[in-house]
Scaffold this motif. Structure first.
Motif, PDB file in Angstrom:
ATOM      1  N   GLU A 136      -3.318 -11.114  -2.349  1.00 40.91           N
ATOM      2  CA  GLU A 136      -2.670  -9.867  -2.779  1.00 40.91           C
ATOM      3  C   GLU A 136      -3.696  -8.782  -3.087  1.00 40.91           C
ATOM      4  OE1 GLU A 136       0.772  -8.581  -6.002  1.00 40.91           O
ATOM      5  OE2 GLU A 136      -0.663 -10.151  -6.531  1.00 40.91           O
ATOM      6  N   MET A 137      -4.818  -9.153  -3.723  1.00 42.42           N
ATOM      7  CA  MET A 137      -5.854  -8.170  -4.026  1.00 42.42           C
ATOM      8  C   MET A 137      -6.488  -7.619  -2.755  1.00 42.42           C
ATOM      9  SD  MET A 137      -5.958  -7.720  -7.302  1.00 42.42           S
ATOM     10  CE  MET A 137      -4.156  -7.891  -7.209  1.00 42.42           C
ATOM     11  N   ALA A 138      -6.666  -8.490  -1.741  1.00 37.54           N
ATOM     12  CA  ALA A 138      -7.209  -8.034  -0.460  1.00 37.54           C
ATOM     13  C   ALA A 138      -6.229  -7.093   0.223  1.00 37.54           C
ATOM     14  CB  ALA A 138      -7.521  -9.231   0.435  1.00 37.54           C
ATOM     15  N   MET A 139      -4.955  -7.426   0.174  1.00 41.97           N
ATOM     16  CA  MET A 139      -3.928  -6.556   0.757  1.00 41.97           C
ATOM     17  C   MET A 139      -3.899  -5.202   0.064  1.00 41.97           C
ATOM     18  SD  MET A 139       0.239  -7.035   0.823  1.00 41.97           S
ATOM     19  CE  MET A 139       0.342  -6.880  -0.975  1.00 41.97           C
ATOM     20  N   ASP A 140      -3.971  -5.217  -1.253  1.00 40.55           N
ATOM     21  CA  ASP A 140      -3.929  -3.974  -2.016  1.00 40.55           C
ATOM     22  C   ASP A 140      -5.104  -3.066  -1.674  1.00 40.55           C
ATOM     23  OD1 ASP A 140      -3.003  -2.284  -4.413  1.00 40.55           O
ATOM     24  OD2 ASP A 140      -5.066  -2.768  -4.958  1.00 40.55           O
ATOM     25  N   ALA A 141      -6.307  -3.644  -1.602  1.00 41.44           N
ATOM     26  CA  ALA A 141      -7.489  -2.845  -1.278  1.00 41.44           C
ATOM     27  C   ALA A 141      -7.402  -2.277   0.129  1.00 41.44           C
ATOM     28  CB  ALA A 141      -8.759  -3.681  -1.444  1.00 41.44           C
ATOM     29  N   LEU A 142      -6.887  -3.074   1.069  1.00 39.58           N
ATOM     30  CA  LEU A 142      -6.739  -2.606   2.439  1.00 39.58           C
ATOM     31  C   LEU A 142      -5.782  -1.421   2.515  1.00 39.58           C
ATOM     32  CD1 LEU A 142      -7.337  -3.674   5.574  1.00 39.58           C
ATOM     33  CD2 LEU A 142      -4.876  -4.081   5.420  1.00 39.58           C
ATOM     34  N   ILE A 143      -4.646  -1.534   1.831  1.00 42.51           N
ATOM     35  CA  ILE A 143      -3.661  -0.446   1.838  1.00 42.51           C
ATOM     36  C   ILE A 143      -4.213   0.778   1.127  1.00 42.51           C
ATOM     37  CG2 ILE A 143      -1.390   0.237   0.970  1.00 42.51           C
ATOM     38  CD1 ILE A 143      -0.452  -2.615   1.471  1.00 42.51           C
ATOM     39  N   GLN A 144      -4.954   0.565   0.030  1.00 41.82           N
ATOM     40  CA  GLN A 144      -5.575   1.683  -0.683  1.00 41.82           C
ATOM     41  C   GLN A 144      -6.494   2.473   0.240  1.00 41.82           C
ATOM     42  OE1 GLN A 144      -4.713   2.826  -3.861  1.00 41.82           O
ATOM     43  NE2 GLN A 144      -6.179   1.758  -5.142  1.00 41.82           N
ATOM     44  N   LYS A 145      -7.336   1.763   0.974  1.00 38.69           N
ATOM     45  CA  LYS A 145      -8.251   2.431   1.891  1.00 38.69           C
ATOM     46  C   LYS A 145      -7.487   3.129   3.005  1.00 38.69           C
ATOM     47  CE  LYS A 145     -12.221   0.660   2.923  1.00 38.69           C
ATOM     48  NZ  LYS A 145     -13.286  -0.222   3.470  1.00 38.69           N
ATOM     49  N   GLY A 146      -6.406   2.506   3.464  1.00 40.29           N
ATOM     50  CA  GLY A 146      -5.586   3.116   4.489  1.00 40.29           C
ATOM     51  C   GLY A 146      -4.896   4.371   4.001  1.00 40.29           C
ATOM     52  N   ARG A 147      -4.407   4.350   2.785  1.00 38.87           N
ATOM     53  CA  ARG A 147      -3.764   5.539   2.217  1.00 38.87           C
ATOM     54  C   ARG A 147      -4.749   6.700   2.142  1.00 38.87           C
ATOM     55  NH1 ARG A 147      -1.037   4.129  -3.383  1.00 38.87           N
ATOM     56  NH2 ARG A 147      -0.282   6.275  -3.131  1.00 38.87           N
ATOM     57  N   LEU A 148      -5.956   6.403   1.686  1.00 35.72           N
ATOM     58  CA  LEU A 148      -6.963   7.462   1.556  1.00 35.72           C
ATOM     59  C   LEU A 148      -7.406   7.973   2.923  1.00 35.72           C
ATOM     60  CD1 LEU A 148      -8.649   9.096  -0.428  1.00 35.72           C
ATOM     61  CD2 LEU A 148     -10.374   7.304  -0.353  1.00 35.72           C
ATOM     62  N   ALA A 149      -7.627   7.052   3.857  1.00 33.38           N
ATOM     63  CA  ALA A 149      -8.075   7.449   5.199  1.00 33.38           C
ATOM     64  C   ALA A 149      -7.004   8.255   5.923  1.00 33.38           C
ATOM     65  CB  ALA A 149      -8.441   6.215   6.012  1.00 33.38           C
ATOM     66  N   GLY A 150      -5.739   8.031   5.583  1.00 33.98           N
ATOM     67  CA  GLY A 150      -4.644   8.754   6.217  1.00 33.98           C
ATOM     68  C   GLY A 150      -4.268  10.032   5.509  1.00 33.98           C
ATOM     69  N   GLY A 151      -5.113  10.509   4.598  1.00 33.71           N
ATOM     70  CA  GLY A 151      -4.832  11.751   3.885  1.00 33.71           C
ATOM     71  C   GLY A 151      -3.977  11.578   2.655  1.00 33.71           C
ATOM     72  N   GLY A 152      -3.790  10.329   2.216  1.00 34.46           N
ATOM     73  CA  GLY A 152      -2.961  10.071   1.050  1.00 34.46           C
ATOM     74  C   GLY A 152      -3.758   9.981  -0.237  1.00 34.46           C
ATOM     75  N   VAL A 153      -3.283   9.146  -1.157  1.00 33.95           N
ATOM     76  CA  VAL A 153      -3.814   9.074  -2.512  1.00 33.95           C
ATOM     77  C   VAL A 153      -4.360   7.677  -2.787  1.00 33.95           C
ATOM     78  CG1 VAL A 153      -3.205   9.196  -4.959  1.00 33.95           C
ATOM     79  CG2 VAL A 153      -2.222  10.837  -3.341  1.00 33.95           C
ATOM     80  N   ALA A 154      -5.556   7.606  -3.327  1.00 32.09           N
ATOM     81  CA  ALA A 154      -6.131   6.338  -3.778  1.00 32.09           C
ATOM     82  C   ALA A 154      -5.973   6.226  -5.289  1.00 32.09           C
ATOM     83  CB  ALA A 154      -7.600   6.247  -3.389  1.00 32.09           C
ATOM     84  N   GLU A 155      -5.922   5.000  -5.780  1.00 31.01           N
ATOM     85  CA  GLU A 155      -5.672   4.780  -7.200  1.00 31.01           C
ATOM     86  C   GLU A 155      -6.739   3.882  -7.815  1.00 31.01           C
ATOM     87  OE1 GLU A 155      -0.825   4.929  -7.209  1.00 31.01           O
ATOM     88  OE2 GLU A 155      -1.799   3.013  -6.819  1.00 31.01           O
ATOM     89  N   LEU A 156      -6.949   4.074  -9.103  1.00 27.70           N
ATOM     90  CA  LEU A 156      -7.863   3.232  -9.861  1.00 27.70           C
ATOM     91  C   LEU A 156      -7.172   1.935 -10.244  1.00 27.70           C
ATOM     92  CD1 LEU A 156      -9.336   6.069 -12.109  1.00 27.70           C
ATOM     93  CD2 LEU A 156     -10.477   4.965 -10.166  1.00 27.70           C
ATOM     94  N   ARG A 157      -7.966   0.906 -10.439  1.00 22.30           N
ATOM     95  CA  ARG A 157      -7.411  -0.410 -10.753  1.00 22.30           C
ATOM     96  C   ARG A 157      -8.001  -1.009 -12.034  1.00 22.30           C
ATOM     97  NH1 ARG A 157      -3.715   0.904  -8.146  1.00 22.30           N
ATOM     98  NH2 ARG A 157      -2.985   0.047  -6.153  1.00 22.30           N
ATOM     99  N   GLY A 158      -8.570  -0.175 -12.898  1.00 24.84           N
ATOM    100  CA  GLY A 158      -9.027  -0.650 -14.198  1.00 24.84           C
ATOM    101  C   GLY A 158     -10.402  -1.276 -14.146  1.00 24.84           C
ATOM    102  N   ASN A 159     -10.471  -2.515 -13.779  1.00 27.39           N
ATOM    103  CA  ASN A 159     -11.726  -3.237 -13.704  1.00 27.39           C
ATOM    104  C   ASN A 159     -12.515  -2.773 -12.477  1.00 27.39           C
ATOM    105  OD1 ASN A 159     -13.703  -5.100 -14.323  1.00 27.39           O
ATOM    106  ND2 ASN A 159     -12.600  -6.845 -13.450  1.00 27.39           N
ATOM    107  N   GLY A 160     -13.779  -2.376 -12.682  1.00 27.50           N
ATOM    108  CA  GLY A 160     -14.604  -1.957 -11.557  1.00 27.50           C
ATOM    109  C   GLY A 160     -14.373  -0.528 -11.120  1.00 27.50           C
ATOM    110  N   GLN A 161     -14.121   0.367 -12.056  1.00 30.45           N
ATOM    111  CA  GLN A 161     -13.950   1.770 -11.706  1.00 30.45           C
ATOM    112  C   GLN A 161     -15.125   2.587 -12.257  1.00 30.45           C
ATOM    113  OE1 GLN A 161     -10.050   2.560 -13.358  1.00 30.45           O
ATOM    114  NE2 GLN A 161     -10.841   3.004 -15.395  1.00 30.45           N
ATOM    115  N   LEU A 162     -15.755   3.371 -11.376  1.00 25.47           N
ATOM    116  CA  LEU A 162     -16.871   4.243 -11.732  1.00 25.47           C
ATOM    117  C   LEU A 162     -16.327   5.657 -11.860  1.00 25.47           C
ATOM    118  CD1 LEU A 162     -20.051   4.349 -12.037  1.00 25.47           C
ATOM    119  CD2 LEU A 162     -20.061   5.109  -9.643  1.00 25.47           C
TER     120      LEU A 162
END
Length: 441
Positions: A221-247
């Motif tokens: 599920e975490m791999a799926m979420d990261a893949l979709i996150q990158k896809g959303r951003l690459a497609g002109g959409g919105v990326a989101e923070l996930r708490g742990n590991g955010q700079l």
């Protein structure tokens, strides 16, 4: 600016009730207003729209959008060229992992004098305060802030307690169970600076995927979420923070008033705060931030209720801005489709099912649900096949993909249940933390 954001969370209970009524009506209406031959038309139309959106996010070419951190040269010769970084960890009752965390943080490679570590002990009742006292004597780079257990504000309040003391250019927010590479900052900070991001979220990798079936599907599920996150951003959409590991860029965080103490998910709320300021959030697949997945269904139920509530809260709080021209058309479309798939579909589906049982007809929204699950399965497959550092991802075999898809059904229970609770009961903000066992990668 902080006061304006503070007022944005009004009338959540009313907004949730209206959302619940709208989804209930949408799920039941086809059974009464449309003929047997046409009642699938709304679901088929939505399946085409949202299925196309999902496929685009899963299949979009991300190679031209994201920098490769491995190509960033690491040169510690001139410390003056490197921005300063403060690492912040809010900890409560973390005796199982706090020593390991501090030892790993002290081993981070970064120019001397440019890195500080801050642990906020948020009223721990176990041995965490004693361990931190001993660690403070051992590691001069470590700073400890102690709060009373009833200080309020949850995790956001704990993190805000440190904001008056830190002065780094960047803030790395970690959970107490975080595990990472010693070169993490050397790779991520140059990426953020070069790309012009205001925040970077690292892919979350599960360290205890082999513990049991539940942790294995969470790793997928975490791999799926990261893949979709990158896809959303690459497609002109919105990326989101996930708490742990955010700079986070400290200046941008201060502009949006720090962490919101009126939400149960500080990361999701902060994502929208950054968005309203037009601050860019980047996503990195490698290097990952490693963490423990919950190991029991009860722990999963508690965790997902919090995630669902925080996810709905942010949409209700910031919807006037999210639908305004302050955002681009592609961002508004992305947020609308994501909201319909993640939050509206489960509630509509339950309403459809209940109506089906009472009216004794066939369900109306099964085409949309099937498309959503199939797209999720494709995202699982692509995510688990992506070249990844850190713990080995589960192999996306037919059997594992089938189990992972079935696992997603829990959202069709969690989100309707949380929506009903939010509509009926006023929220009492409590930091319901995830218990960490200290699993190693």
């Amino acid at each position: 600016m902080a006061a304006a954001f503070a007022r944005i969370g009004d009338n959540r209970q009313v907004k949730t009730a209206l959302f619940l009524i709208a989804c209930g009506w949408a799920g039941a209406a086809p059974h009464f207003l449309l003929t047997q031959a046409t009642k699938l038309v709304p679901a088929i139309a939505l399946a085409i729209l949202l299925g196309g959106y999902g496929l685009q996010k899963v299949l979009v070419d991300r190679r031209k959008t994201f920098l490769n951190t491995l190509e960033v040269p690491i040169d510690l010769a001139d410390a003056g060229d490197w921005p300063s970084v403060d690492v912040l960890v809010a900890a409560r009752d973390e005796e199982a992992v706090i020593t390991r965390l501090v030892e790993r943080l002290s081993a981070l490679r970064y120019p001397e004098g440019k890195l500080s570590i801050w642990i906020i002990d948020d009223g721990s009742q176990d041995r965490t305060p004693i361990l931190l006292k001993n660690l403070r004597e051992q590691f001069p780079i470590l700073h400890v802030i102690c709060r009373d257990k009833d200080a309020g504000g949850g995790k956001s309040g704990a993190l805000n307690a440190a904001l008056t003391s830190v002065n780094g250019d960047w803030l790395l927010i970690l959970d107490a169970d975080a595990q990472f590479q010693p070169e993490l900052l050397l790779r991520v900070v140059p990426y953020a600076e070069k790309a012009g991001w205001s925040a970077v979220q690292l892919r979350k990798a599960v360290v205890n995927a082999q513990q049991n079936l539940l942790t294995r599907v969470q790793a997928m599920e975490m791999a799926m979420d990261a893949l979709i996150q990158k896809g959303r951003l690459a497609g002109g959409g919105v990326a989101e923070l996930r708490g742990n590991g955010q700079l986070l860029q400290r200046e941008t965080l201060q502009r949006c008033g720090g962490f919101n103490e009126e939400t149960v998910t500080d990361d999701l709320d902060l994502s929208f705060r950054f968005l309203t300021l037009r601050a860019k959030i980047g996503i990195l697949w490698n290097p990952p931030i490693q963490e423990e997945a919950v190991e029991t269904f009860y722990a999963l139920w508690r965790q997902r209720q919090r995630w669902a509530e925080g996810g709905l809260q942010r949409f209700f709080d910031y919807w006037p801005v999210l639908t305004s021209k302050q955002l681009s058309i592609s961002q508004r479309f992305d947020l609308s489709c994501f909201f319909l798939l993640q939050y509206a579909l489960p509630v509509v589906s339950i309403s459809d099912l209940i109506t089906t049982i009472f009216v004794r007809t066939t369900p109306s929204y099964w085409p949309l649900s099937i498309v959503a699950f199939l797209v999720s399965g494709l995202a699982y497959w692509r995510g688990c096949r992506t070249k990844s550092e850190g713990p080995t991802l589960p192999a996306p075999t037919f059997g594992s993909l089938l189990i992972a898809i079935i696992y997603l059904v829990h959202w069709f229970v969690v989100i309707p249940w949380v929506t009903i609770k939010m509509a009926i009961f006023p929220k009492r903000l409590v930091w319901v933390k995830t218990t960490h066992a200290g699993r190693q990668s």
